[in-house]
Design a protein around this motif. Structure first.
Motif, PDB file in Angstrom:
ATOM      1  N   HIS A  63     -22.805 -18.137  -9.284  1.00  9.11           N
ATOM      2  CA  HIS A  63     -22.941 -17.004  -9.680  1.00  9.11           C
ATOM      3  C   HIS A  63     -23.956 -16.644 -10.754  1.00  9.11           C
ATOM      4  CE1 HIS A  63     -19.368 -17.699 -12.277  1.00  9.11           C
ATOM      5  NE2 HIS A  63     -18.696 -17.712 -11.108  1.00  9.11           N
ATOM      6  N   GLN A  66     -16.975  -8.938  -8.453  1.00  8.77           N
ATOM      7  CA  GLN A  66     -16.919 -10.164  -7.340  1.00  8.77           C
ATOM      8  C   GLN A  66     -16.375  -9.562  -6.308  1.00  8.77           C
ATOM      9  OE1 GLN A  66     -14.798 -13.377  -9.135  1.00  8.77           O
ATOM     10  NE2 GLN A  66     -16.631 -14.016 -10.279  1.00  8.77           N
ATOM     11  N   GLY A 122     -22.203 -14.346  -2.867  1.00 10.38           N
ATOM     12  CA  GLY A 122     -22.998 -15.617  -2.223  1.00 10.38           C
ATOM     13  C   GLY A 122     -21.897 -16.845  -2.099  1.00 10.38           C
ATOM     14  N   GLY A 123     -20.779 -16.666  -2.469  1.00 14.20           N
ATOM     15  CA  GLY A 123     -20.006 -17.807  -2.694  1.00 14.20           C
ATOM     16  C   GLY A 123     -19.360 -18.244  -1.294  1.00 14.20           C
ATOM     17  N   LYS A 166      -8.489 -15.253  -3.515  1.00 17.14           N
ATOM     18  CA  LYS A 166      -9.191 -16.557  -3.427  1.00 17.14           C
ATOM     19  C   LYS A 166      -8.348 -17.477  -2.400  1.00 17.14           C
ATOM     20  CE  LYS A 166     -11.161 -15.687  -7.637  1.00 17.14           C
ATOM     21  NZ  LYS A 166     -12.538 -15.759  -7.566  1.00 17.14           N
ATOM     22  N   LYS A 168     -16.979 -13.752   2.699  1.00 15.89           N
ATOM     23  CA  LYS A 168     -15.779 -13.344   2.041  1.00 15.89           C
ATOM     24  C   LYS A 168     -15.702 -11.680   2.122  1.00 15.89           C
ATOM     25  CE  LYS A 168     -13.148 -15.675  -1.205  1.00 15.89           C
ATOM     26  NZ  LYS A 168     -12.875 -15.647  -2.773  1.00 15.89           N
ATOM     27  N   ARG A 188     -11.833 -21.924  -0.576  1.00 16.11           N
ATOM     28  CA  ARG A 188     -10.349 -21.912  -0.696  1.00 16.11           C
ATOM     29  C   ARG A 188      -9.701 -20.926   0.567  1.00 16.11           C
ATOM     30  NH1 ARG A 188     -10.057 -20.526  -6.811  1.00 16.11           N
ATOM     31  NH2 ARG A 188     -12.215 -19.679  -6.319  1.00 16.11           N
ATOM     32  N   LEU A 189     -10.422 -19.592   0.790  1.00 14.79           N
ATOM     33  CA  LEU A 189      -9.756 -18.789   1.765  1.00 14.79           C
ATOM     34  C   LEU A 189      -9.850 -19.452   3.116  1.00 14.79           C
ATOM     35  CD1 LEU A 189      -8.519 -16.000   1.914  1.00 14.79           C
ATOM     36  CD2 LEU A 189     -10.852 -15.036   2.060  1.00 14.79           C
TER      37      LEU A 189
END
Ligand code: UTP
Length: 476
Positions: free
Chosen positions: A223, A251, A115-116, A406, A127, A120-121
């Motif tokens: 999370h 993850q 869910g992030g 990441k 992702k 950063r990526l």
């Protein structure tokens, strides 16, 4: 929403000093208004006020501030390190055998947290849709889902895959799995559930920020939001209905996690752990990774930034780092422990992060701040560790199973993750006697072989590898 309900909402907003959020209500269309009012009505204002208060009062002197906790930290006590001796190898073997029996009995499910926002990526999709396979360009989702499928086949059971998404990732994730036929997993084995969101607060005033005239600025609740979501979406009940006893948690950004690792399961059960976690040895005292420690007899994770530099450099009797155990975010939960956690609302605390959050100002003008202007509120799943009656810490080999994606470049980036995958898969084949041309990329799908033993069995089909090669299910 009736007029009376709207009035009572207005009173609540005034009471908490948040009535500015409805100043553009007159500009909203008849369609937009009810949704926005519902979003506001669902807010827990007391919780927000507490979090804001916490951000004001956080002080390094407080008894339980991160800094004072770090001062009392010791290395983890309930610990299994990587095998060094023949006796260790036997212990690991017996744990692995135990874990296989648990898998055979169909007692294991898997949670993937996806869910992030992956800021950063800077990849503008969930992702998990990032292409990471060094030869195949298979996505993170594909590689992980194929691991679940490979493990299910190997034990002749259905391993349910619970995938947590958020507002930010849900629709695209579900569509992607659908387009790809769940990467071979049966449809009743794949369950999506959505975590909650939390509104962002103006860091200077504690006021709610508006993303638009009819919308609060929100972000996924971390999370740790998984605990509440498991109960509210019925996923915990689904686990119980299926008779699952253990949940392997991982993850989305680590394609090399050993999903449902039998040794991990075996040690977890043999040591009577409720929540186990894998760690890797830190590369250096200053590596930016969460640290597994014991504080007042309880296992927990502290942020690298909370450990003073002189403490981070301390060594033990063997000359190694005293605080060596880096967090991989690979955990194993007892389903009963998860159920216990869901019984207490707000069982996990909020962590506050200062971040730049776009908003509209008093004049309705959209602002993209360059500097952090807001407080985001997130819960972290590892805060469940000190709540477990027994929490086991198991050491993992970093090159084998912890190579996350990441950042765009540098450490923990797609380049390092791909290189680690190629190195691992080449070593499996070389150890099995396959002749490999130097520098040639090779990638093994979990459906061809999900560990070195399976790879060795199948390697008899190959003689040499001279060009970039992807060994996939269809490979004979
Ligand atoms: P990270 O903490 O690395 O965050 O998440 P992120 O969103 O992926 O990336 P950055 O920090 O914005 O660059 C670790 C794992 O936790 C999941 C992520 O999807 C990833 O699998 N996660 C994170 C959630 O599921 N929900 C959240 O609210 C936050």
């Amino acid at each position: 929403m009736t007029q009376a309900v709207v009035q009572s909402l207005k009173h609540r907003l005034e009471k908490y000093g948040q009535d500015h959020v409805i100043r553009f209500l007159g500009d909203c269309s008849a369609d937009e208004r009810p949704l926005f009012l519902q979003q506001l009505a669902a807010l827990n204002f007391d919780e927000l006020a507490r979090a804001w208060q916490q951000s004001r009062t956080a002080s390094d002197e407080a008894q339980d501030s991160p800094a004072t906790i770090a001062q009392r930290a010791q290395p983890p006590g309930t610990l299994v390190r990587l095998p060094q001796t023949d006796a260790d190898l036997q212990t690991w073997k017996s744990a692995r055998e135990e874990g296989k029996k648990i898998l055979d009995r169909g007692e294991v499910g898997v949670i993937l947290v996806a869910g992030g926002q992956g800021t950063r990526l800077q990849f503008h999709k969930p992702k998990g849709m990032y292409p990471i396979g060094p030869v195949s360009n298979a996505t993170l989702f594909q590689i992980l889902a194929e691991q679940v499928l490979a493990r299910s086949r190997s034990h002749g059971v259905t391993i349910p895959y619970y995938i947590m998404t958020s507002d930010a990732t849900h629709a695209e994730t579900v569509a992607f799995f659908e387009e790809n036929n769940n990467f071979g997993l049966p449809s009743d084995a794949v369950r999506f559930f959505q975590q909650g969101t939390m509104p962002a607060l103006d860091a200077a005033t504690g006021k709610l920020l508006l993303a638009d005239k009819n919308q609060l600025a929100t972000s996924p609740d971390g999370h740790g939001g998984m605990i509440r979501a498991l109960k509210e979406t019925g996923m915990l009940a689904d686990m119980q209905r299926r008779g699952l006893k253990y949940i392997y948690y991982h993850q989305v950004d680590n394609p090399m996690a050993i999903v449902c690792d039998p040794a991990f399961l075996g040690f977890h059960q043999q040591r009577g752990s409720e929540l186990s976690t894998k760690v890797v040895a830190k590369r250096s005292p200053t590596e930016k990774v969460g640290l597994l420690v014991e504080v007042d007899g309880k296992t927990q994770i502290i942020e690298y930034s909370d450990l003073p530099a002189e403490q981070a450099r301390l060594t033990d009797a063997t000359g190694g780092l005293k605080f060596w155990a880096g967090n991989t975010a690979i955990h194993l939960f007892n389903v009963d422990f998860l159920a216990r956690l869901t019984e207490t609302p707000d069982v996990l605390p909020f962590h506050l992060a200062h971040k730049p959050v776009p908003y509209i100002d008093d004049g309705g003008v959209h602002v993209e701040p360059a500097q952090p202007n807001a407080i985001k509120l997130e819960r972290f799943i590892f805060d469940a560790l000190p709540l477990a009656k027994t929490a086991l810490v198991l050491e993992a080999d970093r090159s084998r199973e912890f190579n996350p994606v990441k950042n765009q470049t540098g450490d923990d980036s797609p380049d390092t993750s791909r290189a680690a995958m190629t190195a691992l898969h080449s070593s499996w084949l070389k150890n099995a006697g396959v002749s490999m041309a130097t520098g040639v990329a090779v990638e093994i799908s979990p459906l061809w072989a999900h560990d070195e033993i399976h790879a060795a069995r199948r390697a008899a089909e190959l003689r040499e590898i001279n060009e970039p090669t992807y060994l996939s299910e269809s490979e004979s």
